[in-house]
Scaffold this motif. Structure first.
Motif, PDB file in Angstrom:
ATOM      1  N   GLY A  45       1.038  -1.225  -0.061  1.00  0.00           N
ATOM      2  CA  GLY A  45       0.297   0.558  -0.018  1.00  0.00           C
ATOM      3  C   GLY A  45       0.879   1.407   0.370  1.00  0.00           C
ATOM      4  O   GLY A  45       1.906   1.534  -0.631  1.00  0.00           O
ATOM      5  N   LYS A  46       0.387   2.304   0.299  1.00  0.00           N
ATOM      6  CA  LYS A  46       0.886   3.551   0.579  1.00  0.00           C
ATOM      7  C   LYS A  46       2.152   3.361   1.618  1.00  0.00           C
ATOM      8  O   LYS A  46       1.918   3.238   2.807  1.00  0.00           O
ATOM      9  CB  LYS A  46       0.221   4.850   1.167  1.00  0.00           C
ATOM     10  CG  LYS A  46      -0.976   5.556  -0.049  1.00  0.00           C
ATOM     11  CD  LYS A  46      -1.703   5.816   0.213  1.00  0.00           C
ATOM     12  CE  LYS A  46      -1.174   6.754   0.627  1.00  0.00           C
ATOM     13  NZ  LYS A  46      -2.843   7.886   1.337  1.00  0.00           N
ATOM     14  N   VAL A  47       3.054   4.114   1.501  1.00  0.00           N
ATOM     15  CA  VAL A  47       4.235   3.795   2.056  1.00  0.00           C
ATOM     16  C   VAL A  47       4.734   5.165   3.650  1.00  0.00           C
ATOM     17  O   VAL A  47       4.461   6.546   2.479  1.00  0.00           O
ATOM     18  CB  VAL A  47       6.302   4.245   1.551  1.00  0.00           C
ATOM     19  CG1 VAL A  47       6.657   4.049   2.192  1.00  0.00           C
ATOM     20  CG2 VAL A  47       6.060   2.879   0.871  1.00  0.00           C
ATOM     21  N   PRO A  48       4.385   4.806   4.639  1.00  0.00           N
ATOM     22  CA  PRO A  48       4.471   5.893   5.582  1.00  0.00           C
ATOM     23  C   PRO A  48       5.783   7.261   5.432  1.00  0.00           C
ATOM     24  O   PRO A  48       5.782   6.955   5.052  1.00  0.00           O
ATOM     25  CB  PRO A  48       4.661   4.663   6.391  1.00  0.00           C
ATOM     26  CG  PRO A  48       4.517   3.717   6.313  1.00  0.00           C
ATOM     27  CD  PRO A  48       4.418   3.640   5.062  1.00  0.00           C
ATOM     28  N   THR A  49       4.878   8.712   5.948  1.00  0.00           N
ATOM     29  CA  THR A  49       5.759   9.598   5.833  1.00  0.00           C
ATOM     30  C   THR A  49       5.760   9.727   6.892  1.00  0.00           C
ATOM     31  O   THR A  49       4.883  10.192   7.836  1.00  0.00           O
ATOM     32  CB  THR A  49       5.246  10.718   4.235  1.00  0.00           C
ATOM     33  OG1 THR A  49       3.618  10.519   4.737  1.00  0.00           O
ATOM     34  CG2 THR A  49       5.512  10.037   2.747  1.00  0.00           C
ATOM     35  N   THR A  58       2.970  15.472  10.065  1.00  0.00           N
ATOM     36  CA  THR A  58       2.173  15.321   9.672  1.00  0.00           C
ATOM     37  C   THR A  58       2.165  13.836   9.071  1.00  0.00           C
ATOM     38  O   THR A  58       3.595  14.280   8.029  1.00  0.00           O
ATOM     39  CB  THR A  58       1.408  15.980   9.221  1.00  0.00           C
ATOM     40  OG1 THR A  58       2.064  16.451   7.816  1.00  0.00           O
ATOM     41  CG2 THR A  58       0.546  17.361   9.983  1.00  0.00           C
ATOM     42  N   GLY A  59       1.545  13.784   8.246  1.00  0.00           N
ATOM     43  CA  GLY A  59       1.950  12.813   7.503  1.00  0.00           C
ATOM     44  C   GLY A  59       1.494  11.646   7.183  1.00  0.00           C
ATOM     45  O   GLY A  59      -0.233  11.793   7.307  1.00  0.00           O
ATOM     46  N   THR A  60       1.882  10.149   6.171  1.00  0.00           N
ATOM     47  CA  THR A  60       0.494   9.212   5.944  1.00  0.00           C
ATOM     48  C   THR A  60       1.130   7.519   6.903  1.00  0.00           C
ATOM     49  O   THR A  60       2.331   7.284   6.419  1.00  0.00           O
ATOM     50  CB  THR A  60       0.027   8.660   4.889  1.00  0.00           C
ATOM     51  OG1 THR A  60      -0.897   7.224   4.259  1.00  0.00           O
ATOM     52  CG2 THR A  60       1.572   8.852   3.720  1.00  0.00           C
ATOM     53  N   GLY A  61       0.169   7.144   7.584  1.00  0.00           N
ATOM     54  CA  GLY A  61       0.641   6.149   8.118  1.00  0.00           C
ATOM     55  C   GLY A  61       0.610   4.746   7.406  1.00  0.00           C
ATOM     56  O   GLY A  61       1.085   3.618   7.848  1.00  0.00           O
ATOM     57  N   GLY A  62       0.438   4.972   5.877  1.00  0.00           N
ATOM     58  CA  GLY A  62       0.108   3.682   4.758  1.00  0.00           C
ATOM     59  C   GLY A  62      -1.598   3.572   4.993  1.00  0.00           C
ATOM     60  O   GLY A  62      -1.791   3.456   3.548  1.00  0.00           O
ATOM     61  N   PHE A 100       3.235   0.768  13.096  1.00  0.00           N
ATOM     62  CA  PHE A 100       3.781   2.480  12.841  1.00  0.00           C
ATOM     63  C   PHE A 100       3.372   3.349  13.674  1.00  0.00           C
ATOM     64  O   PHE A 100       4.535   3.852  14.540  1.00  0.00           O
ATOM     65  CB  PHE A 100       3.272   2.731  11.230  1.00  0.00           C
ATOM     66  CG  PHE A 100       3.953   4.223  11.182  1.00  0.00           C
ATOM     67  CD1 PHE A 100       5.480   4.309  10.875  1.00  0.00           C
ATOM     68  CD2 PHE A 100       3.568   5.571  10.928  1.00  0.00           C
ATOM     69  CE1 PHE A 100       5.998   5.630  10.606  1.00  0.00           C
ATOM     70  CE2 PHE A 100       3.828   6.621   9.969  1.00  0.00           C
ATOM     71  CZ  PHE A 100       5.302   6.713  10.118  1.00  0.00           C
ATOM     72  N   PHE A 101       2.287   3.973  14.367  1.00  0.00           N
ATOM     73  CA  PHE A 101       1.985   5.339  15.042  1.00  0.00           C
ATOM     74  C   PHE A 101       2.589   4.339  16.453  1.00  0.00           C
ATOM     75  O   PHE A 101       3.220   5.646  17.375  1.00  0.00           O
ATOM     76  CB  PHE A 101       0.134   4.458  14.903  1.00  0.00           C
ATOM     77  CG  PHE A 101      -0.332   5.591  13.930  1.00  0.00           C
ATOM     78  CD1 PHE A 101       0.389   6.678  13.176  1.00  0.00           C
ATOM     79  CD2 PHE A 101      -1.221   5.617  13.901  1.00  0.00           C
ATOM     80  CE1 PHE A 101       0.357   7.648  12.270  1.00  0.00           C
ATOM     81  CE2 PHE A 101      -2.315   5.648  12.170  1.00  0.00           C
ATOM     82  CZ  PHE A 101      -1.604   6.317  11.907  1.00  0.00           C
TER      83      PHE A 101
END
Length: 133
Positions: A45-49, A58-62, A100-101
């Motif tokens: 999926g989306k790569v965490p940032t 801020t970012g995405t956790g996936g 991740f979180f």
């Protein structure tokens, strides 16, 4: 026989954790302010940032976007993310995102090596990011 193999594997894991938990020099790190990072691991999926701006992250956790507060101290390499919140979409990678979180909340030291950001908890590497800005 199976019991002995499992015991040997567990012993090797404990020993390897001890090796990883060596003293870590994080003194005199660069400021993370106004930087963006992408998790260095291959994930589904989306790569965490991770984006750092003026005491905020801020970012995405996936799956979900997240936000929180960040306190760092460049002279000691101290890192403390707190008050992390996120959107609440359901995705296939929820367990990975939760991990991740949890790891991000556990970090207490950072180290920048070239274009790589390493986040540690008491000398144990938890997360590794590549710079994207």
């Amino acid at each position: 026989m199976k019991k002995y193999i499992i015991t040997a594997l567990l012993s090797a894991s404990v020993i390897s954790c001890g090796v990883l938990n060596t003293p870590l020099s994080t003194a005199n790190q660069p400021s993370l302010n106004e930087t963006q990072w992408q998790l260095a691991e291959n994930v589904k999926g989306k790569v965490p940032t991770l984006k750092v701006q003026s005491g905020k992250i801020t970012g995405t956790g996936g799956c979900n976007n997240y936000f929180g507060e960040l306190s760092t101290e460049a002279t000691t390499g101290a890192f403390s993310a707190s008050k992390i919140g996120s959107t609440k979409m359901a995705c296939d990678s929820m367990a990975s995102e939760s991990s991740f979180f949890n790891m991000l909340s556990s970090v207490n030291k950072y180290r920048v090596v070239g274009n790589t950001l390493e986040l540690y908890q008491n000398g144990l590497l938890l997360l590794k990011f590549n710079r994207i800005q």
